[in-house]
Design a protein around this motif. Structure first.
Motif, short mmCIF file in Angstrom:
data_model
loop_
_atom_site.label_atom_id
_atom_site.label_comp_id
_atom_site.label_asym_id
_atom_site.label_seq_id
_atom_site.Cartn_x
_atom_site.Cartn_y
_atom_site.Cartn_z
N HIS A 118 20.39 -24.94 22.32
CA HIS A 118 20.31 -23.66 23.15
C HIS A 118 21.29 -22.36 22.90
O HIS A 118 21.28 -21.96 22.31
CB HIS A 118 20.47 -24.03 24.69
N PHE A 119 21.76 -23.39 22.56
CA PHE A 119 23.84 -22.41 21.19
C PHE A 119 22.61 -21.47 20.19
O PHE A 119 23.28 -20.60 20.11
CB PHE A 119 24.72 -22.94 21.68
N PHE A 120 22.12 -21.84 19.58
CA PHE A 120 21.42 -22.03 18.46
C PHE A 120 20.33 -20.68 18.72
O PHE A 120 20.41 -18.99 17.63
CB PHE A 120 20.81 -23.13 17.37
N ALA A 121 19.55 -21.14 20.05
CA ALA A 121 18.89 -19.94 19.76
C ALA A 121 19.48 -18.57 20.82
O ALA A 121 18.94 -17.62 20.22
CB ALA A 121 17.38 -20.07 20.85
N LEU A 122 20.54 -19.38 21.15
CA LEU A 122 21.17 -17.67 21.84
C LEU A 122 21.65 -16.79 21.35
O LEU A 122 22.10 -15.94 21.03
CB LEU A 122 22.24 -18.19 23.11
N PHE A 123 22.49 -17.68 20.10
CA PHE A 123 23.07 -16.75 19.06
C PHE A 123 22.28 -15.99 18.01
O PHE A 123 22.25 -15.16 17.98
CB PHE A 123 24.41 -18.12 18.12
N LYS A 124 21.21 -17.10 17.73
CA LYS A 124 20.42 -16.26 17.00
C LYS A 124 19.67 -14.67 17.92
O LYS A 124 19.74 -13.87 17.09
CB LYS A 124 19.15 -17.08 16.34
N LYS A 125 19.39 -14.77 19.07
CA LYS A 125 18.81 -13.99 19.55
C LYS A 125 20.08 -13.03 19.57
O LYS A 125 19.75 -11.46 19.29
CB LYS A 125 17.65 -14.47 20.79
N GLN A 126 20.95 -12.86 19.91
CA GLN A 126 21.77 -12.04 20.00
C GLN A 126 22.38 -11.27 18.77
O GLN A 126 22.92 -10.45 19.32
CB GLN A 126 23.60 -12.65 20.48
N SER A 171 28.73 -13.06 26.96
CA SER A 171 30.44 -13.42 27.26
C SER A 171 29.93 -14.89 25.93
O SER A 171 31.01 -15.39 25.34
CB SER A 171 30.85 -13.41 28.50
N LYS A 172 29.27 -15.91 25.92
CA LYS A 172 29.34 -17.07 25.56
C LYS A 172 29.18 -16.66 23.76
O LYS A 172 29.97 -16.70 23.55
CB LYS A 172 28.00 -16.94 25.89
N VAL A 173 28.29 -15.70 23.50
CA VAL A 173 28.12 -15.47 22.06
C VAL A 173 29.60 -14.32 22.01
O VAL A 173 29.76 -14.90 20.85
CB VAL A 173 26.54 -14.88 21.91
N GLU A 174 29.78 -13.90 22.51
CA GLU A 174 31.52 -13.01 22.04
C GLU A 174 32.45 -13.82 21.47
O GLU A 174 33.11 -13.87 21.21
CB GLU A 174 31.50 -12.01 23.12
N ARG A 175 32.48 -15.07 23.46
CA ARG A 175 33.90 -16.18 22.88
C ARG A 175 33.94 -16.77 21.71
O ARG A 175 34.76 -17.06 20.70
CB ARG A 175 33.76 -16.52 24.40
N SER A 176 32.16 -17.49 20.91
CA SER A 176 31.83 -17.96 19.97
C SER A 176 33.07 -17.37 18.66
O SER A 176 32.79 -17.85 18.36
CB SER A 176 30.66 -18.21 20.46
N ILE A 177 32.18 -15.68 18.69
CA ILE A 177 32.39 -15.25 17.80
C ILE A 177 34.26 -14.37 17.57
O ILE A 177 34.63 -15.34 16.64
CB ILE A 177 31.92 -13.40 17.81
N ALA A 178 34.43 -15.10 19.22
CA ALA A 178 36.59 -14.77 19.21
C ALA A 178 36.27 -16.10 18.54
O ALA A 178 37.84 -16.11 17.71
CB ALA A 178 36.44 -14.35 20.10
N TYR A 179 35.93 -17.09 18.92
CA TYR A 179 36.93 -18.60 17.90
C TYR A 179 36.31 -18.73 16.73
O TYR A 179 37.26 -19.30 16.38
CB TYR A 179 35.58 -19.65 18.79
#
Length: 156
Positions: free
Chosen positions: A66-74, A34-42
């Motif tokens: 940490h965000f960078f790693a989460l986003f890249k993993k997703q 959901s964090k990554v999806e919200r970021s993509i929507a933003y």
């Protein structure tokens, strides 16, 4: 140190309001998507503005690294690469569906320098914006972007 199995376990769901099953999952595992999806929507909502990983990380309430790693993993790619590709995808749509000039498309996406925009566009699509538009117009006549890309490479 040994664990005392006679001690009662704390029901974390009572503390968090989640089900007992969800309480056993790590918080970041169920929230990462959901964090990554919200970021993509933003990103999509602010496609014509400059963006920094720190801004997205603050919105997700995590550190930039940490965000960078989460986003890249997703998603499989870094956040700024994703944002650039998102912008260039939108640019391709504008080039194919409007008569706006390359300069106007660049400005609509927040690029002050149309030459820089053209370089970024070409790095993503392998053809310059004007040739991309030509290919989009020619798709109905059998011209493919891949053929156009190969033709561009042969000429270079």
């Amino acid at each position: 140190m040994k664990y005392d199995y006679t001690m009662p376990l704390i029901d974390r769901s009572a503390l968090t309001g989640r089900s007992a099953f969800a309480a056993t999952l790590p918080d970041d595992r169920e929230d990462t998507s959901s964090k990554v999806e919200r970021s993509i929507a933003y990103m999509a909502d602010h496609i014509n503005q400059p963006l920094q990983v720190a801004t997205l990380a603050a919105m997700a309430n995590v550190s930039p690294s940490h965000f960078f790693a989460l986003f890249k993993k997703q998603t499989g790619c870094p956040p700024m690469d994703y944002f650039t590709r998102l912008r260039m995808c939108h640019a391709g749509h504008l080039l194919g569906s409007t008569s706006a000039s390359v300069k106007e498309v660049a400005a609509a996406l927040g690029y002050d320098d149309p030459f820089y925009f053209s370089r970024v566009f070409k790095s993503v699509h392998q053809v310059p914006p004007s040739r991309y538009r030509t290919a989009q117009a020619g798709l109905g006549r059998g011209t493919s972007l891949q053929a156009l890309s190969e033709e561009t490479v042969v000429r270079a």
